[in-house]
Design a protein around this motif. Sequence first.
Motif, PDB file in Angstrom:
ATOM      1  N   VAL A 154      73.334 -74.988 -24.342  1.00  0.00           N
ATOM      2  CA  VAL A 154      74.718 -74.549 -24.576  1.00  0.00           C
ATOM      3  C   VAL A 154      75.666 -75.737 -24.421  1.00  0.00           C
ATOM      4  N   ILE A 155      75.589 -76.405 -23.270  1.00  0.00           N
ATOM      5  CA  ILE A 155      76.468 -77.548 -23.020  1.00  0.00           C
ATOM      6  C   ILE A 155      76.082 -78.720 -23.914  1.00  0.00           C
ATOM      7  N   GLY A 156      74.780 -78.977 -23.990  1.00  0.00           N
ATOM      8  CA  GLY A 156      74.316 -80.090 -24.802  1.00  0.00           C
ATOM      9  C   GLY A 156      74.583 -79.922 -26.274  1.00  0.00           C
ATOM     10  N   GLY A 157      74.812 -78.678 -26.699  1.00  0.00           N
ATOM     11  CA  GLY A 157      75.090 -78.432 -28.107  1.00  0.00           C
ATOM     12  C   GLY A 157      76.350 -79.108 -28.609  1.00  0.00           C
ATOM     13  N   ALA A 158      77.209 -79.541 -27.698  1.00  0.00           N
ATOM     14  CA  ALA A 158      78.435 -80.235 -28.113  1.00  0.00           C
ATOM     15  C   ALA A 158      78.112 -81.491 -28.911  1.00  0.00           C
ATOM     16  N   ALA A 159      77.013 -82.166 -28.562  1.00  0.00           N
ATOM     17  CA  ALA A 159      76.643 -83.386 -29.277  1.00  0.00           C
ATOM     18  C   ALA A 159      76.326 -83.085 -30.738  1.00  0.00           C
ATOM     19  N   GLY A 160      75.560 -82.040 -30.976  1.00  0.00           N
ATOM     20  CA  GLY A 160      75.201 -81.687 -32.346  1.00  0.00           C
ATOM     21  C   GLY A 160      76.346 -81.089 -33.136  1.00  0.00           C
ATOM     22  N   ALA A 161      77.402 -80.647 -32.440  1.00  0.00           N
ATOM     23  CA  ALA A 161      78.537 -80.019 -33.120  1.00  0.00           C
ATOM     24  C   ALA A 161      79.620 -81.020 -33.520  1.00  0.00           C
ATOM     25  N   LEU A 177      92.857 -79.181 -35.931  1.00  0.00           N
ATOM     26  CA  LEU A 177      92.365 -77.843 -35.621  1.00  0.00           C
ATOM     27  C   LEU A 177      91.211 -77.459 -36.536  1.00  0.00           C
ATOM     28  N   ASP A 178      91.306 -77.805 -37.820  1.00  0.00           N
ATOM     29  CA  ASP A 178      90.254 -77.450 -38.763  1.00  0.00           C
ATOM     30  C   ASP A 178      88.943 -78.166 -38.439  1.00  0.00           C
ATOM     31  N   SER A 179      89.028 -79.429 -38.044  1.00  0.00           N
ATOM     32  CA  SER A 179      87.796 -80.143 -37.682  1.00  0.00           C
ATOM     33  C   SER A 179      87.197 -79.561 -36.411  1.00  0.00           C
ATOM     34  N   LEU A 180      88.039 -79.146 -35.482  1.00  0.00           N
ATOM     35  CA  LEU A 180      87.538 -78.520 -34.256  1.00  0.00           C
ATOM     36  C   LEU A 180      86.954 -77.146 -34.537  1.00  0.00           C
ATOM     37  N   LEU A 181      87.427 -76.490 -35.586  1.00  0.00           N
ATOM     38  CA  LEU A 181      86.865 -75.206 -35.981  1.00  0.00           C
ATOM     39  C   LEU A 181      85.427 -75.382 -36.484  1.00  0.00           C
ATOM     40  N   MET A 182      85.194 -76.440 -37.245  1.00  0.00           N
ATOM     41  CA  MET A 182      83.825 -76.735 -37.681  1.00  0.00           C
ATOM     42  C   MET A 182      82.934 -77.038 -36.479  1.00  0.00           C
ATOM     43  N   PHE A 183      83.504 -77.755 -35.508  1.00  0.00           N
ATOM     44  CA  PHE A 183      82.785 -78.006 -34.261  1.00  0.00           C
ATOM     45  C   PHE A 183      82.415 -76.686 -33.586  1.00  0.00           C
ATOM     46  N   LEU A 184      83.359 -75.756 -33.530  1.00  0.00           N
ATOM     47  CA  LEU A 184      83.131 -74.474 -32.865  1.00  0.00           C
ATOM     48  C   LEU A 184      81.992 -73.698 -33.517  1.00  0.00           C
ATOM     49  N   ILE A 185      81.945 -73.698 -34.834  1.00  0.00           N
ATOM     50  CA  ILE A 185      80.892 -72.955 -35.540  1.00  0.00           C
ATOM     51  C   ILE A 185      79.521 -73.468 -35.130  1.00  0.00           C
ATOM     52  N   ILE A 186      79.340 -74.786 -35.150  1.00  0.00           N
ATOM     53  CA  ILE A 186      78.027 -75.356 -34.804  1.00  0.00           C
ATOM     54  C   ILE A 186      77.733 -75.173 -33.320  1.00  0.00           C
ATOM     55  N   PHE A 187      78.762 -75.304 -32.484  1.00  0.00           N
ATOM     56  CA  PHE A 187      78.579 -75.150 -31.043  1.00  0.00           C
ATOM     57  C   PHE A 187      78.074 -73.748 -30.695  1.00  0.00           C
ATOM     58  N   LEU A 188      78.662 -72.733 -31.332  1.00  0.00           N
ATOM     59  CA  LEU A 188      78.228 -71.349 -31.075  1.00  0.00           C
ATOM     60  C   LEU A 188      76.886 -71.036 -31.733  1.00  0.00           C
ATOM     61  N   TRP A 189      76.588 -71.712 -32.828  1.00  0.00           N
ATOM     62  CA  TRP A 189      75.329 -71.498 -33.542  1.00  0.00           C
ATOM     63  C   TRP A 189      74.126 -72.055 -32.772  1.00  0.00           C
ATOM     64  N   THR A 190      74.335 -73.110 -32.017  1.00  0.00           N
ATOM     65  CA  THR A 190      73.228 -73.817 -31.370  1.00  0.00           C
ATOM     66  C   THR A 190      72.414 -72.943 -30.417  1.00  0.00           C
ATOM     67  N   PRO A 191      73.021 -72.152 -29.505  1.00  0.00           N
ATOM     68  CA  PRO A 191      72.203 -71.346 -28.580  1.00  0.00           C
ATOM     69  C   PRO A 191      71.265 -70.352 -29.275  1.00  0.00           C
TER      70      PRO A 191
END
Length: 314
Positions: A154-161, A177-191
């Motif tokens: 979960v925490i480590g997923g930030a690197a891949g996001a 904000l839009d680039s951080l939104l793309m980050f959020l999608i991958i961050f939540l997808w990782t777990p």
Amino acid sequence: MALADTDHMERSAPGLSEATAGDFVTLLKPRVMSLVVFTAFVGLISAPATPNPLIAVIAVLAIAVGAGASGALNMWYDADIDAVMGRTASRPVPAGRVAPGEALAFGLVLSAFAVVTLGLMANWLAAALLAFTIVFYAVVYTMWLKRSTEQNIVIGGAAGALPPVIGWAAATGTVSLDSLLMFLIIFLWTPPHFWALALFKAEEYGRAGVPMMPNVSGARATRRQIFVYTVLTAVSGLLPVATGLAGPAYGVVALLLGAGFVHRAWRVLAMADSDRAMKPAKALFAYSLLYLFALFAALMADAVAARLIPGPWV
């Protein structure tokens, strides 16, 4: 036997191997790298400012090299874990084809090259984000989180996001904000992606001493967490429409992909504890890869269409 306390200094002992070029390519984790490069490119192409095409190509290549460097450093440090897991035992370091010191040096040199190249050719914000990503993945995730907590992925997923944020920064010199939104999608997808894998590889993770959620909290708790994160991922996939990053055509694709993701996660949630075949978990793991690729492909198509046919796409 748990291997978390192994002395990693032994891995950097001198000595050269007879590795082939293919072994060093394997150190880069090319399959992982391809997804990283793709999401970074989508971040770059979705940004409102488009850099010179040559600079854009060099920026994406630098991000690719940085991702590969992270993979090499991960394989150097995780050689003890890889050696006792069936899916990783044949990797170059645990198999003895690449000396540990070679893998470490390879990763460090590539890291420096990637960060400096991105800084000189694009901008230093993008370079700093790339450097942070490499350090976070190689040090925070690989050396600490992976061996110490069930929340490692979960925490480590930030690197891949972060790759789409780096791509956006390479194009604009900013983080939005839009680039951080793309980050959020991958961050939540990782777990859900990795926990689905952990469900049917729990025995191997247990043998390696890695505290993945199925081994610490049990399969039932893992299945519940997978479902929650999958729902959050599906919802976050629709947010680009709300912010104006993407249009209604993307929204339809995201809705259908998200529904398929949630459906497969529900099947995992409904699995019986006695189910040893783990077919729903394997199906979810495979679909999660398709989901992320297709979702970002839709984002990219929307961004390209908005440039070529302004109007209904935005």
